[in-house]
Design a protein around this motif. Structure first.
Motif, PDB file in Angstrom:
ATOM      1  N   MET A 291       0.838  -1.186   0.000  1.00 27.27           N
ATOM      2  CA  MET A 291       0.000   0.000   0.000  1.00 27.27           C
ATOM      3  C   MET A 291       0.884   1.251   0.000  1.00 27.27           C
ATOM      4  SD  MET A 291      -2.904   1.052   2.711  1.00 27.27           S
ATOM      5  CE  MET A 291      -3.601   2.642   2.662  1.00 27.27           C
ATOM      6  N   THR A 292       0.546   2.175  -0.835  1.00 28.10           N
ATOM      7  CA  THR A 292       1.311   3.408  -0.970  1.00 28.10           C
ATOM      8  C   THR A 292       0.523   4.566  -0.389  1.00 28.10           C
ATOM      9  OG1 THR A 292       2.294   2.567  -3.000  1.00 28.10           O
ATOM     10  CG2 THR A 292       2.439   4.924  -2.624  1.00 28.10           C
ATOM     11  N   VAL A 293       1.205   5.441   0.322  1.00 26.14           N
ATOM     12  CA  VAL A 293       0.549   6.627   0.847  1.00 26.14           C
ATOM     13  C   VAL A 293       0.345   7.621  -0.288  1.00 26.14           C
ATOM     14  CG1 VAL A 293       1.415   6.384   3.201  1.00 26.14           C
ATOM     15  CG2 VAL A 293       2.735   7.678   1.545  1.00 26.14           C
ATOM     16  N   GLU A 294      -0.638   8.475  -0.126  1.00 26.61           N
ATOM     17  CA  GLU A 294      -0.918   9.493  -1.132  1.00 26.61           C
ATOM     18  C   GLU A 294       0.249  10.471  -1.204  1.00 26.61           C
ATOM     19  OE1 GLU A 294      -3.958  13.252  -1.753  1.00 26.61           O
ATOM     20  OE2 GLU A 294      -4.391  11.773  -0.217  1.00 26.61           O
TER      21      GLU A 294
ATOM     22  N   ASP B 245       7.154   2.991  -3.059  1.00 25.87           N
ATOM     23  CA  ASP B 245       6.904   3.314  -4.477  1.00 25.87           C
ATOM     24  C   ASP B 245       7.302   4.747  -4.815  1.00 25.87           C
ATOM     25  OD1 ASP B 245       5.983   0.762  -5.017  1.00 25.87           O
ATOM     26  OD2 ASP B 245       3.883   1.277  -4.645  1.00 25.87           O
ATOM     27  N   HIS B 246       7.045   5.674  -3.896  1.00 27.09           N
ATOM     28  CA  HIS B 246       7.420   7.071  -4.150  1.00 27.09           C
ATOM     29  C   HIS B 246       8.938   7.240  -4.173  1.00 27.09           C
ATOM     30  CE1 HIS B 246       3.285   8.167  -3.937  1.00 27.09           C
ATOM     31  NE2 HIS B 246       3.178   7.973  -2.634  1.00 27.09           N
ATOM     32  N   LEU B 247       9.621   6.556  -3.272  1.00 27.76           N
ATOM     33  CA  LEU B 247      11.089   6.616  -3.264  1.00 27.76           C
ATOM     34  C   LEU B 247      11.648   6.076  -4.569  1.00 27.76           C
ATOM     35  CD1 LEU B 247      11.617   5.397   0.392  1.00 27.76           C
ATOM     36  CD2 LEU B 247      12.110   7.696  -0.465  1.00 27.76           C
ATOM     37  N   ARG B 248      11.008   5.047  -5.052  1.00 28.65           N
ATOM     38  CA  ARG B 248      11.455   4.453  -6.327  1.00 28.65           C
ATOM     39  C   ARG B 248      11.165   5.385  -7.499  1.00 28.65           C
ATOM     40  NH1 ARG B 248      10.543  -1.779  -7.963  1.00 28.65           N
ATOM     41  NH2 ARG B 248      12.363  -1.876  -9.299  1.00 28.65           N
ATOM     42  N   THR B 249       9.999   6.007  -7.490  1.00 29.19           N
ATOM     43  CA  THR B 249       9.638   6.953  -8.547  1.00 29.19           C
ATOM     44  C   THR B 249      10.621   8.119  -8.592  1.00 29.19           C
ATOM     45  OG1 THR B 249       7.299   6.373  -8.362  1.00 29.19           O
ATOM     46  CG2 THR B 249       7.804   8.494  -9.372  1.00 29.19           C
ATOM     47  N   PHE B 250      11.066   8.559  -7.428  1.00 28.58           N
ATOM     48  CA  PHE B 250      12.021   9.658  -7.351  1.00 28.58           C
ATOM     49  C   PHE B 250      13.463   9.175  -7.536  1.00 28.58           C
ATOM     50  CE2 PHE B 250       8.417  11.980  -6.001  1.00 28.58           C
ATOM     51  CZ  PHE B 250       8.709  13.328  -6.107  1.00 28.58           C
TER      52      PHE B 250
ATOM     53  N   ASN C  35       4.763   3.507   9.334  1.00 26.47           N
ATOM     54  CA  ASN C  35       4.314   3.194   7.972  1.00 26.47           C
ATOM     55  C   ASN C  35       5.394   3.461   6.922  1.00 26.47           C
ATOM     56  OD1 ASN C  35       4.247   6.003   8.099  1.00 26.47           O
ATOM     57  ND2 ASN C  35       2.402   6.170   6.863  1.00 26.47           N
ATOM     58  N   PHE C  36       6.660   3.295   7.296  1.00 23.25           N
ATOM     59  CA  PHE C  36       7.765   3.630   6.393  1.00 23.25           C
ATOM     60  C   PHE C  36       7.675   2.898   5.054  1.00 23.25           C
ATOM     61  CE2 PHE C  36       9.247   0.039   8.899  1.00 23.25           C
ATOM     62  CZ  PHE C  36       9.823  -0.788   7.957  1.00 23.25           C
ATOM     63  N   ALA C  37       7.196   1.665   5.045  1.00 20.80           N
ATOM     64  CA  ALA C  37       7.156   0.874   3.810  1.00 20.80           C
ATOM     65  C   ALA C  37       6.162   1.439   2.797  1.00 20.80           C
ATOM     66  CB  ALA C  37       6.817  -0.575   4.122  1.00 20.80           C
ATOM     67  N   GLU C  38       5.214   2.213   3.264  1.00 15.25           N
ATOM     68  CA  GLU C  38       4.222   2.789   2.354  1.00 15.25           C
ATOM     69  C   GLU C  38       4.830   3.838   1.426  1.00 15.25           C
ATOM     70  OE1 GLU C  38       0.990   4.180   4.774  1.00 15.25           O
ATOM     71  OE2 GLU C  38       0.549   2.163   5.515  1.00 15.25           O
TER      72      GLU C  38
END
Length: 139
Positions: free
Chosen positions: A1-4, A41-46, A35-38
């Motif tokens: 699950m990814t945070v907004e 995806d954003h870290l990967r996108t950046f 909730n660090f794992a959420e």
């Protein structure tokens, strides 16, 4: 699950990509959250897990020796691997493995792209934390 990805989170991530020091600060802050794992995806996108961010050896004493910098993303990846192993979360395990594979492949393809023993050591530890069913024979 990814945070907004809110404006505030985007600003945080944009600050992380400014330099290695900011990235380290950001990973440390994220690991203090439940909730660090959420944020994966954003870290990967950046592109914070990009093989280009895996630091290369730095010459010291007029090139007589080298210093091997530590990549702060490794602590985040290891925490995600532990969480995936504890919860048998194959999706998170797959994401972590994708990063491990990408960084490892980049080194093989570029024939010596940063040879960082910290990274290799942490990758071995990460593999040990992941659910075994997520790891293939090629890994």
């Amino acid at each position: 699950m990814t945070v907004e990805l809110t404006w505030k989170r985007r600003q945080f991530l944009e600050r992380m990509i400014q330099n290695a020091e900011q990235a380290q600060w950001g990973f440390e802050l994220l690991l203090k959250r439940d909730n660090f794992a959420e944020f994966f995806d954003h870290l990967r996108t950046f592109e914070l897990f990009s093989p280009a961010n895996n630091p290369a050896p730095v010459p010291v004493e007029d090139g007589k020796y080298v210093r091997i910098p530590y990549w702060p993303a490794l602590d985040y990846l290891e925490a995600c691997a532990k969480l995936a192993g504890r919860n048998n979360d194959l999706a998170l395990a797959g994401n972590v493995l994708d990063v491990v594979r990408e960084v490892t492949r980049a080194r093989q393809v570029n024939n010596g792209h940063p040879d960082n023993y910290h990274t290799h050591r942490k990758f071995a530890e990460i593999l040990g934390h992941l659910p075994t069913v997520a790891i293939s024979r090629n890994d």
